[in-house]
Scaffold this motif. Structure first.
Motif, PDB file in Angstrom:
ATOM      1  N   THR A 132       0.836  -1.202   0.000  1.00 32.61           N
ATOM      2  CA  THR A 132       0.000   0.000   0.000  1.00 32.61           C
ATOM      3  C   THR A 132       0.867   1.247   0.000  1.00 32.61           C
ATOM      4  O   THR A 132       2.028   1.220   0.406  1.00 32.61           O
ATOM      5  CB  THR A 132      -0.920   0.058   1.236  1.00 32.61           C
ATOM      6  OG1 THR A 132      -0.106   0.056   2.402  1.00 32.61           O
ATOM      7  CG2 THR A 132      -1.896  -1.104   1.275  1.00 32.61           C
ATOM      8  N   GLN A 133       0.278   2.315  -0.473  1.00 32.06           N
ATOM      9  CA  GLN A 133       0.908   3.630  -0.398  1.00 32.06           C
ATOM     10  C   GLN A 133       0.141   4.437   0.634  1.00 32.06           C
ATOM     11  O   GLN A 133      -1.084   4.374   0.688  1.00 32.06           O
ATOM     12  CB  GLN A 133       0.870   4.340  -1.752  1.00 32.06           C
ATOM     13  CG  GLN A 133       1.717   3.661  -2.796  1.00 32.06           C
ATOM     14  CD  GLN A 133       1.621   4.373  -4.142  1.00 32.06           C
ATOM     15  OE1 GLN A 133       0.662   5.061  -4.421  1.00 32.06           O
ATOM     16  NE2 GLN A 133       2.637   4.175  -4.973  1.00 32.06           N
ATOM     17  N   HIS A 134       0.864   5.181   1.422  1.00 34.25           N
ATOM     18  CA  HIS A 134       0.254   5.973   2.493  1.00 34.25           C
ATOM     19  C   HIS A 134       0.406   7.458   2.154  1.00 34.25           C
ATOM     20  O   HIS A 134       1.494   7.909   1.817  1.00 34.25           O
ATOM     21  CB  HIS A 134       0.950   5.667   3.823  1.00 34.25           C
ATOM     22  CG  HIS A 134       0.410   6.451   4.971  1.00 34.25           C
ATOM     23  ND1 HIS A 134      -0.735   6.070   5.646  1.00 34.25           N
ATOM     24  CD2 HIS A 134       0.831   7.594   5.553  1.00 34.25           C
ATOM     25  CE1 HIS A 134      -0.984   6.953   6.601  1.00 34.25           C
ATOM     26  NE2 HIS A 134      -0.044   7.879   6.567  1.00 34.25           N
ATOM     27  N   TYR A 135      -0.701   8.206   2.230  1.00 31.96           N
ATOM     28  CA  TYR A 135      -0.705   9.644   1.962  1.00 31.96           C
ATOM     29  C   TYR A 135      -1.227  10.371   3.190  1.00 31.96           C
ATOM     30  O   TYR A 135      -2.361  10.136   3.610  1.00 31.96           O
ATOM     31  CB  TYR A 135      -1.615   9.997   0.782  1.00 31.96           C
ATOM     32  CG  TYR A 135      -1.276   9.291  -0.502  1.00 31.96           C
ATOM     33  CD1 TYR A 135      -0.265   9.759  -1.322  1.00 31.96           C
ATOM     34  CD2 TYR A 135      -1.980   8.151  -0.890  1.00 31.96           C
ATOM     35  CE1 TYR A 135       0.038   9.111  -2.514  1.00 31.96           C
ATOM     36  CE2 TYR A 135      -1.687   7.497  -2.072  1.00 31.96           C
ATOM     37  CZ  TYR A 135      -0.672   7.983  -2.877  1.00 31.96           C
ATOM     38  OH  TYR A 135      -0.372   7.342  -4.041  1.00 31.96           O
ATOM     39  N   ASP A 136      -0.416  11.234   3.769  1.00 34.99           N
ATOM     40  CA  ASP A 136      -0.870  12.124   4.839  1.00 34.99           C
ATOM     41  C   ASP A 136      -1.251  13.453   4.199  1.00 34.99           C
ATOM     42  O   ASP A 136      -0.423  14.092   3.560  1.00 34.99           O
ATOM     43  CB  ASP A 136       0.237  12.375   5.866  1.00 34.99           C
ATOM     44  CG  ASP A 136       0.439  11.216   6.810  1.00 34.99           C
ATOM     45  OD1 ASP A 136       1.598  10.932   7.124  1.00 34.99           O
ATOM     46  OD2 ASP A 136      -0.561  10.618   7.230  1.00 34.99           O
ATOM     47  N   TYR A 137      -2.484  13.855   4.362  1.00 32.09           N
ATOM     48  CA  TYR A 137      -2.920  15.144   3.831  1.00 32.09           C
ATOM     49  C   TYR A 137      -2.654  16.222   4.875  1.00 32.09           C
ATOM     50  O   TYR A 137      -2.960  16.031   6.058  1.00 32.09           O
ATOM     51  CB  TYR A 137      -4.416  15.112   3.484  1.00 32.09           C
ATOM     52  CG  TYR A 137      -4.686  14.337   2.221  1.00 32.09           C
ATOM     53  CD1 TYR A 137      -4.751  14.980   1.002  1.00 32.09           C
ATOM     54  CD2 TYR A 137      -4.847  12.962   2.246  1.00 32.09           C
ATOM     55  CE1 TYR A 137      -4.982  14.268  -0.162  1.00 32.09           C
ATOM     56  CE2 TYR A 137      -5.070  12.238   1.094  1.00 32.09           C
ATOM     57  CZ  TYR A 137      -5.135  12.900  -0.116  1.00 32.09           C
ATOM     58  OH  TYR A 137      -5.349  12.193  -1.263  1.00 32.09           O
ATOM     59  N   PRO A 138      -2.100  17.338   4.464  1.00 28.53           N
ATOM     60  CA  PRO A 138      -1.912  18.419   5.429  1.00 28.53           C
ATOM     61  C   PRO A 138      -3.284  18.948   5.857  1.00 28.53           C
ATOM     62  O   PRO A 138      -4.267  18.824   5.109  1.00 28.53           O
ATOM     63  CB  PRO A 138      -1.127  19.474   4.650  1.00 28.53           C
ATOM     64  CG  PRO A 138      -1.364  19.170   3.215  1.00 28.53           C
ATOM     65  CD  PRO A 138      -1.653  17.698   3.126  1.00 28.53           C
TER      66      PRO A 138
END
Length: 171
Positions: A143-149
């Motif tokens: 999986t790819q993990h994206y943290d949104y600001p």
């Protein structure tokens, strides 16, 4: 003597800017000498007129979360709670997609302010979230993990309208 010299220098500098702008203006351009002056006198009883908000509702994106119901009685508190829930569900649906897991709950959002404005309320909500998405390829468990600001949305809520505006950082 110094005072009169200083006054002359100031006068020459001020006049040089005015004369230079008129003389240097290309033909056909508006200059200060050919503009019509309009004098306005402020009225002691005049109050600024507020531009009313348009009577419309923001479109809600399709997804697993449904649009919240409007509060029966509109107060600063109910408008704030409604805008917070709306932003959470709106953003959750906006971030959702096939093969995506959205890391966001209603606790991921908080109300920064709720103020009366005309016949409604302006509510500012800030949220944060992350998304895990299948990376694909030969390893299907990757999986790819994206943290949104954190982002901020400003709402105008009244009995007939719901306007949503994303606010840029620092704005």
């Amino acid at each position: 003597m110094r005072t009169s010299v200083l006054l002359c220098v100031v006068a020459v500098v001020l006049l040089a800017g005015c004369v230079g702008s008129v003389a240097d203006a290309p033909a056909g351009e508006t200059t200060a000498t050919n503009r019509t002056a309009v004098q306005t006198t402020p009225s002691a009883t005049a109050e600024p007129t507020a531009t009313p908000y348009p009577n419309r509702t923001a479109s809600f994106p399709a997804g697993p979360k449904s649009e919240p119901e409007r509060p029966a009685e509109l107060t600063a508190e109910t408008a704030a709670a409604f805008a917070k829930t709306y932003e959470y569900r709106y953003s959750y649906n906006d971030l959702s997609g096939s093969g995506r897991t959205v890391g966001m709950s209603e606790h991921s959002c908080h109300v920064e302010s709720a103020e009366a404005d005309g016949s409604g309320y302006v509510v500012v909500v800030q949220c944060s979230a992350y998304v895990n998405e299948a990376a694909g390829g030969s390893d299907s468990t990757a999986t790819q993990h994206y943290d949104y600001p954190p982002w901020t949305a400003r709402y105008y809520v009244d009995e007939n309208s719901l306007l949503r505006e994303e606010v840029e950082a620092g704005g």
